[in-house]
Design an enzyme around this catalytic site. Structure first.
Site, PDB file in Angstrom:
ATOM      1  N   HIS A   1       3.290  25.063 -25.981  1.00 35.31           N
ATOM      2  CA  HIS A   1       3.732  23.769 -25.456  1.00 35.31           C
ATOM      3  C   HIS A   1       4.990  23.982 -24.620  1.00 35.31           C
ATOM      4  O   HIS A   1       5.888  24.704 -25.036  1.00 35.31           O
ATOM      5  CB  HIS A   1       4.045  22.782 -26.589  1.00 35.31           C
TER       6      HIS A   1
ATOM      7  N   ASP B   1       2.185   8.368 -32.858  1.00 40.50           N
ATOM      8  CA  ASP B   1       3.067   8.807 -31.766  1.00 40.50           C
ATOM      9  C   ASP B   1       2.893   7.921 -30.544  1.00 40.50           C
ATOM     10  O   ASP B   1       3.859   7.590 -29.859  1.00 40.50           O
ATOM     11  CB  ASP B   1       2.805  10.277 -31.404  1.00 40.50           C
TER      12      ASP B   1
ATOM     13  N   ARG C   1       9.813   3.755 -27.845  1.00 40.16           N
ATOM     14  CA  ARG C   1      11.007   4.556 -27.495  1.00 40.16           C
ATOM     15  C   ARG C   1      11.324   4.450 -26.012  1.00 40.16           C
ATOM     16  O   ARG C   1      12.477   4.374 -25.607  1.00 40.16           O
ATOM     17  CB  ARG C   1      10.781   6.028 -27.884  1.00 40.16           C
TER      18      ARG C   1
ATOM     19  N   SER D   1       7.407  13.953 -32.315  1.00 40.10           N
ATOM     20  CA  SER D   1       6.436  13.488 -31.335  1.00 40.10           C
ATOM     21  C   SER D   1       5.623  14.674 -30.793  1.00 40.10           C
ATOM     22  O   SER D   1       4.383  14.657 -30.776  1.00 40.10           O
ATOM     23  CB  SER D   1       7.186  12.777 -30.202  1.00 40.10           C
TER      24      SER D   1
ATOM     25  N   LYS E   1       1.447  16.030 -32.383  1.00 40.83           N
ATOM     26  CA  LYS E   1       0.252  16.137 -31.529  1.00 40.83           C
ATOM     27  C   LYS E   1      -0.259  17.570 -31.513  1.00 40.83           C
ATOM     28  O   LYS E   1      -1.456  17.813 -31.594  1.00 40.83           O
ATOM     29  CB  LYS E   1       0.588  15.688 -30.105  1.00 40.83           C
TER      30      LYS E   1
HETATM   31  N1  URA Z   1       7.217  14.746 -24.952  1.00 43.80           N
HETATM   32  C1  URA Z   1       6.620  14.147 -26.006  1.00 43.80           C
HETATM   33  O1  URA Z   1       5.431  14.285 -26.212  1.00 43.80           O
HETATM   34  N2  URA Z   1       7.385  13.407 -26.818  1.00 43.80           N
HETATM   35  C2  URA Z   1       8.717  13.233 -26.644  1.00 43.80           C
HETATM   36  O2  URA Z   1       9.337  12.565 -27.433  1.00 43.80           O
HETATM   37  C3  URA Z   1       9.317  13.852 -25.539  1.00 43.80           C
HETATM   38  C4  URA Z   1       8.543  14.620 -24.699  1.00 43.80           C
END
Ligand code: URA
Length: 442
Positions: free
Chosen positions: A90, A169, A176, A191, A195
């Protein structure tokens, strides 16, 4: 009918505990995430809780509990039928960051399964899904069943987030975004990881970027995020390493969508830009080490280089494209990718060295040309962007092209020429080289 929680788990009670600086229990965090998923907490209660976390923070155990609850708010992909070790990467995103595209097939060609669920571009950073969709016919919206079958058959799948994965999320991120609570390390950490961990991976490599083109500009903050993510992922049982990498300049020579796929093809043939090749290898080395297919970084690098030299990595990319409905002929003929109708060269105004290429100026040019989106619901133009971008440290002569603008028409190409030129600084001496990878956190 929803069961009534004990009064200690009422939203106002949990919010007050965090507001007053207490450490939340796993049950309290679970109640918050359940509330986000099933709608039993109102948006104002979720928002108040997010702000309390923003102001008071969370320790590593709380962040791990939040990550775990968010991951379990939806389906966790069952890839137990895939025998190979499963590792993903990621990135926190940067300008010209197309590394997922060459990395996934390269690593998969080395005998590691790569289940990769990516996002779309927003603002100054591009998205893997948008780049892939510039390949004619490429489908990123596989169902969970199609995803599992492709993982079994091809050993790699490059898809988008499905509704079933980490739905908490989706809800929390949308709140957010409008309550000034995005820039909070525990919330970012939960977050991103919720995922990634729902993909069915065994381990994970993170590319956490700092610098002018990064989501977190300051190195110390990016390091803090990397440390938090590694600690939390390890706590929830997924060995993870993070590379802290420099995003003070665009990566590679192409910024856009189809142009970044074209650059990916060059990388998979071993002739991509040196920075993109190097960072892809560095990330790949950590993936092979975590997967356990190599125990020594030098051997891991040699294996990745062999996958490129032998054509196996490029063949794997063609296999992925075909499996996901795309036209695999693009691998041999990048001319099949969408081509922009208008082109404009940016010429160097002087002779000397390029001492800087400001990444945000390049990203904003690409955005204005239509390669990215300002709002999540905007469309993009896959053909436009910038390529042939000269890099910091290169020697150039006056009048030499230092970038090429690809646009939907001549007017927009011309309009972008001055602002793209303003991204470049020139000098009489080459600047000192900077390390791409600042640190590896385990
Ligand atoms: N990318 C995400 O998936 N979540 C965040 O909170 C910030 C960047």
């Amino acid at each position: 009918m929803q069961s009534v929680p004990p009064s200690s788990l009422f939203p106002q009670h949990v919010i007050a505990r965090k507001r007053d600086g207490h450490t939340l229990t796993t049950a309290e965090i679970g109640a918050f995430v359940r509330g986000a998923t099933d709608g039993s907490w109102a948006d104002y209660q979720l928002s108040a809780m997010l702000m309390a976390v923003f102001l008071r923070g969370m320790d590593s155990a709380e962040t791990a509990a939040l990550t775990d609850a968010m991951m379990r708010s939806g389906v966790i992909a069952d890839l137990s039928s895939v025998a190979l070790p499963k590792v993903d990467k990621h990135s926190t995103g940067g300008v010209g960051d197309k590394l997922s595209l060459p990395l996934a097939p390269m690593v998969a060609a080395c005998g590691v399964a790569v289940p990769m669920i990516s996002g779309r571009g927003l603002g100054h950073t591009g998205g893997t899904l948008d780049k892939l969709e510039s390949i004619p016919g490429f489908r990123v919206g596989l169902s969970m069943e199609e995803y599992r079958r492709q993982m079994e058959r091809v050993g790699v799948a490059l898809i988008g987030q499905t509704r079933e994965l980490a739905p908490a999320d989706k809800k929390l991120y949308s709140l957010r975004d409008v309550t000034a609570t995005v820039e909070c390390i525990p919330l970012i950490c939960a977050s991103i990881l919720s995922k990634k961990l729902a993909e069915g991976i065994d381990s994970l490599v993170l590319d956490v970027k700092f610098g002018r083109g990064a989501f977190m500009r300051e190195k110390a903050r990016a390091r803090e995020l990397a440390r938090a993510m590694v600690d939390v992922a390890v706590r929830v049982g997924k060995p993870t390493r993070a590379l802290l990498t420099n995003m003070d300049r665009p990566l590679g020579r192409a910024v856009g969508n189809a142009v970044e796929v074209a650059e990916t093809l060059e990388c998979l043939q071993g002739r991509g830009p040196a920075d993109v090749m190097e960072l892809t290898y560095q990330l790949g080395i950590q993936m092979l080490l975590l997967a356990g297919v190599e125990t020594d970084p030098i051997a891991a690098r040699a294996r990745l280089e062999r996958s490129v030299g032998s054509g196996a990595a490029l063949a794997k990319f063609a296999q992925i494209i075909e499996a996901q409905g795309g036209d695999p002929r693009v691998v041999d003929d990048p001319g099949l990718l969408p081509q922009a109708p208008a082109q404009e060269l940016v010429l160097s105004p002087e002779s000397g060295y390029i001492t800087d290429v400001e990444p945000m100026a390049v990203a904003l040019s690409a955005l204005r040309l239509g390669a990215g989106r300002i709002r999540a619901e905007d469309g993009i133009d896959p053909s436009v962007g910038i390529d042939r971008l000269c890099q910091t440290g290169e020697r150039v002569e006056r009048g030499q092209p230092i970038a090429r603008i690809l646009a939907k028409d001549t007017d927009s190409a011309r309009r972008e020429r001055e602002s793209l030129l303003s991204a470049f600084s020139f000098g009489t001496a080459a600047p000192a080289p900077v390390a791409l990878v600042d640190e590896v956190l385990c």
